[in-house]
Design a protein around this motif. Structure first.
Motif, PDB file in Angstrom:
ATOM      1  N   GLU A   1     -10.226  57.151  49.910  1.00 36.13           N
ATOM      2  CA  GLU A   1      -9.283  58.205  49.533  1.00 36.13           C
ATOM      3  C   GLU A   1      -9.971  59.388  48.862  1.00 36.13           C
ATOM      4  N   VAL A   2     -11.187  59.183  48.375  1.00 40.53           N
ATOM      5  CA  VAL A   2     -11.898  60.243  47.659  1.00 40.53           C
ATOM      6  C   VAL A   2     -12.502  61.224  48.668  1.00 40.53           C
ATOM      7  N   ALA A   3     -12.086  62.485  48.564  1.00 40.22           N
ATOM      8  CA  ALA A   3     -12.601  63.522  49.457  1.00 40.22           C
ATOM      9  C   ALA A   3     -13.718  64.325  48.801  1.00 40.22           C
ATOM     10  N   ALA A   4     -13.702  64.390  47.477  1.00 40.28           N
ATOM     11  CA  ALA A   4     -14.710  65.164  46.760  1.00 40.28           C
ATOM     12  C   ALA A   4     -14.819  64.621  45.344  1.00 40.28           C
ATOM     13  N   ALA A   5     -15.945  64.891  44.699  1.00 40.27           N
ATOM     14  CA  ALA A   5     -16.167  64.398  43.342  1.00 40.27           C
ATOM     15  C   ALA A   5     -17.067  65.356  42.585  1.00 40.27           C
ATOM     16  N   THR A   6     -16.945  65.300  41.276  1.00 39.27           N
ATOM     17  CA  THR A   6     -17.776  66.116  40.403  1.00 39.27           C
ATOM     18  C   THR A   6     -17.993  65.354  39.113  1.00 39.27           C
ATOM     19  N   GLY A   7     -18.911  65.818  38.284  1.00 40.88           N
ATOM     20  CA  GLY A   7     -19.196  65.140  37.029  1.00 40.88           C
ATOM     21  C   GLY A   7     -19.713  66.116  35.989  1.00 40.88           C
ATOM     22  N   PRO A   8     -20.071  65.616  34.811  1.00 40.97           N
ATOM     23  CA  PRO A   8     -20.527  66.490  33.730  1.00 40.97           C
ATOM     24  C   PRO A   8     -21.982  66.910  33.914  1.00 40.97           C
ATOM     25  N   VAL A   9     -22.395  67.864  33.097  1.00 36.61           N
ATOM     26  CA  VAL A   9     -23.785  68.319  33.132  1.00 36.61           C
ATOM     27  C   VAL A   9     -24.390  68.247  31.741  1.00 36.61           C
ATOM     28  N   VAL A  10     -25.708  68.115  31.708  1.00 33.67           N
ATOM     29  CA  VAL A  10     -26.461  68.182  30.465  1.00 33.67           C
ATOM     30  C   VAL A  10     -27.399  69.379  30.575  1.00 33.67           C
ATOM     31  N   TYR A  11     -27.401  70.214  29.548  1.00 34.47           N
ATOM     32  CA  TYR A  11     -28.228  71.419  29.562  1.00 34.47           C
ATOM     33  C   TYR A  11     -29.628  71.066  29.063  1.00 34.47           C
ATOM     34  N   TYR A  12     -30.575  70.971  29.992  1.00 34.67           N
ATOM     35  CA  TYR A  12     -31.886  70.437  29.656  1.00 34.67           C
ATOM     36  C   TYR A  12     -32.749  71.414  28.871  1.00 34.67           C
ATOM     37  N   ASP A  13     -32.380  72.690  28.832  1.00 33.10           N
ATOM     38  CA  ASP A  13     -33.171  73.641  28.063  1.00 33.10           C
ATOM     39  C   ASP A  13     -32.442  74.077  26.785  1.00 33.10           C
ATOM     40  N   MET A  14     -31.617  73.155  26.269  1.00 28.65           N
ATOM     41  CA  MET A  14     -30.932  73.353  24.987  1.00 28.65           C
ATOM     42  C   MET A  14     -31.247  72.158  24.095  1.00 28.65           C
ATOM     43  N   PRO A  15     -31.158  72.332  22.772  1.00 33.00           N
ATOM     44  CA  PRO A  15     -31.367  71.181  21.878  1.00 33.00           C
ATOM     45  C   PRO A  15     -30.145  70.257  21.904  1.00 33.00           C
ATOM     46  N   MET A  16     -30.263  69.096  21.294  1.00 30.83           N
ATOM     47  CA  MET A  16     -29.144  68.141  21.146  1.00 30.83           C
ATOM     48  C   MET A  16     -28.509  67.826  22.501  1.00 30.83           C
ATOM     49  N   ARG A  17     -29.348  67.444  23.451  1.00 29.72           N
ATOM     50  CA  ARG A  17     -28.870  67.275  24.826  1.00 29.72           C
ATOM     51  C   ARG A  17     -27.820  66.181  24.947  1.00 29.72           C
ATOM     52  N   ARG A  18     -28.028  65.063  24.251  1.00 34.06           N
ATOM     53  CA  ARG A  18     -27.053  63.978  24.358  1.00 34.06           C
ATOM     54  C   ARG A  18     -25.693  64.427  23.836  1.00 34.06           C
ATOM     55  N   TRP A  19     -25.694  65.158  22.725  1.00 29.83           N
ATOM     56  CA  TRP A  19     -24.436  65.686  22.192  1.00 29.83           C
ATOM     57  C   TRP A  19     -23.823  66.672  23.179  1.00 29.83           C
ATOM     58  N   GLY A  20     -24.671  67.503  23.783  1.00 24.19           N
ATOM     59  CA  GLY A  20     -24.169  68.481  24.742  1.00 24.19           C
ATOM     60  C   GLY A  20     -23.519  67.832  25.945  1.00 24.19           C
ATOM     61  N   LEU A  21     -24.101  66.721  26.429  1.00 28.63           N
ATOM     62  CA  LEU A  21     -23.507  66.003  27.554  1.00 28.63           C
ATOM     63  C   LEU A  21     -22.136  65.451  27.175  1.00 28.63           C
ATOM     64  N   LYS A  22     -22.033  64.866  25.989  1.00 29.84           N
ATOM     65  CA  LYS A  22     -20.738  64.332  25.551  1.00 29.84           C
ATOM     66  C   LYS A  22     -19.704  65.449  25.416  1.00 29.84           C
ATOM     67  N   ALA A  23     -20.133  66.583  24.886  1.00 30.84           N
ATOM     68  CA  ALA A  23     -19.214  67.711  24.718  1.00 30.84           C
ATOM     69  C   ALA A  23     -18.739  68.234  26.063  1.00 30.84           C
ATOM     70  N   ASP A  24     -19.655  68.344  27.027  1.00 28.01           N
ATOM     71  CA  ASP A  24     -19.293  68.825  28.355  1.00 28.01           C
ATOM     72  C   ASP A  24     -18.307  67.864  29.012  1.00 28.01           C
ATOM     73  N   ASP A  25     -18.576  66.566  28.892  1.00 30.18           N
ATOM     74  CA  ASP A  25     -17.679  65.555  29.462  1.00 30.18           C
ATOM     75  C   ASP A  25     -16.289  65.642  28.828  1.00 30.18           C
ATOM     76  N   LYS A  26     -16.223  65.750  27.502  1.00 33.28           N
ATOM     77  CA  LYS A  26     -14.936  65.818  26.811  1.00 33.28           C
ATOM     78  C   LYS A  26     -14.159  67.067  27.215  1.00 33.28           C
ATOM     79  N   MET A  27     -14.880  68.192  27.374  1.00 33.67           N
ATOM     80  CA  MET A  27     -14.219  69.432  27.772  1.00 33.67           C
ATOM     81  C   MET A  27     -13.575  69.288  29.147  1.00 33.67           C
ATOM     82  N   ARG A  28     -14.315  68.720  30.093  1.00 35.75           N
ATOM     83  CA  ARG A  28     -13.786  68.590  31.454  1.00 35.75           C
ATOM     84  C   ARG A  28     -12.613  67.611  31.507  1.00 35.75           C
ATOM     85  N   GLN A  29     -12.705  66.538  30.730  1.00 35.06           N
ATOM     86  CA  GLN A  29     -11.595  65.595  30.709  1.00 35.06           C
ATOM     87  C   GLN A  29     -10.369  66.198  30.018  1.00 35.06           C
ATOM     88  N   LEU A  30     -10.601  67.043  29.001  1.00 33.61           N
ATOM     89  CA  LEU A  30      -9.485  67.719  28.337  1.00 33.61           C
ATOM     90  C   LEU A  30      -8.755  68.644  29.299  1.00 33.61           C
TER      91      LEU A  30
END
Length: 276
Positions: free
Chosen positions: A117-146
């Motif tokens: 049934e899945v026609a397309a998919a997407t996911g979060p990103v981590v900004y590799y040239d920014m500090p606090m990458r793990r936090w940034g990934l969690k923030a990006d994921d939370k934003m998209r889910q919100l």
């Protein structure tokens, strides 16, 4: 007997990307499950993008790297379309030249598309040239889910730096996607809306992670505002007027100045030999 896992192509549009294309290809090559093909579509680059891809074909002869030239028209959309149309995998991954896929990306995509049934998919990103990458990934994921929650799951938007769609889904919408000759829209959201018009299912997969550069923060305030307002222009092209869809625009505008400052400090530290 279990059904065969879908094959996954990776398509990378590229214009003057000599500074990032090598690391992008390294991420696409070193996957827990190999991609069916890795297609770089070179669009009139005047730097060494093409030469770097050809060199990597020699360095990694066992990897299915293809270099295609799209010279008829300048622009992301015709270049993207050229690559998607030439891909032969069951599922077509579409990333940017500054994307760096996590090592299990192809495997995760295969798992997501095991559901027919899945026609397309997407996911979060981590900004590799920014500090606090793990936090940034969690923030990006939370934003998209919100955004999904606020939109009551009515609109699932793909993200061009980290997306995949079933080849049959692309074939069903490719004649209708907007060419955007004036370059005013978000092409990934345009694809999302055309999929929605066909009642095709887009899924958000939190474990489908790609790295990307935060180089957009180097834009001037005027250019960055124009980029963010692409959301609005894309909605208007599809005659959509829902206040909740303003949320991504508000978030992107609110983080510009603080994240720009953080990036500048981080870049200065790294330039002095600091630790990421």
């Amino acid at each position: 007997m279990y059904p065969a896992k879908p094959t996954v192509s990776i398509v990378i549009p590229a214009f003057n990307e000599e500074s990032v294309i090598r690391q992008c290809l390294i991420g696409a090559i070193y996957q827990s499950i190999p991609a069916h093909e890795i297609i770089v579509v070179n669009n009139r680059s005047i730097d060494h993008t093409g030469a770097i891809v050809r060199q990597m074909q020699l360095e990694y002869p066992e990897s299915p790297i293809q270099l295609l030239e799209q010279s008829d028209t300048q622009g992301l959309i015709p270049t993207r379309n050229f690559g998607l149309n030439h891909a032969t995998g069951d599922v077509i991954g579409r990333i940017d030249a500054d994307s760096v896929l996590e090592p299990d990306w192809v495997e995760t995509v295969q798992g997501g598309f095991a559901d027919p049934e899945v026609a397309a998919a997407t996911g979060p990103v981590v900004y590799y040239d920014m500090p606090m990458r793990r936090w940034g990934l969690k923030a990006d994921d939370k934003m998209r889910q919100l955004v999904l929650k606020l939109a009551r799951n009515q609109y699932h938007f793909l993200f061009g730096s980290n997306m995949a769609l079933r080849r049959t889904a692309w074939e069903s919408i490719r004649e209708n996607t907007c060419l955007d000759e004036r370059d005013e829209m978000h092409e990934d959201i345009d694809i999302s809306l055309h999929l929605a018009e066909q009642d095709l299912t887009i899924r958000y997969i939190p474990t489908m992670v790609s790295g990307m550069s935060a180089r957009r923060l180097e834009d001037s305030p005027k250019d960055y505002r124009y980029y963010v307002n692409r959301f609005d222009r894309t909605y208007k092209a599809h005659e959509i007027n829902k206040r909740v869809l303003k949320v991504p625009m508000i978030i992107f505008m609110s983080i510009y100045y603080p994240m720009k400052m953080i990036r500048a400090v981080h870049s200065a530290r790294m330039g002095r030999g600091g630790v990421a």
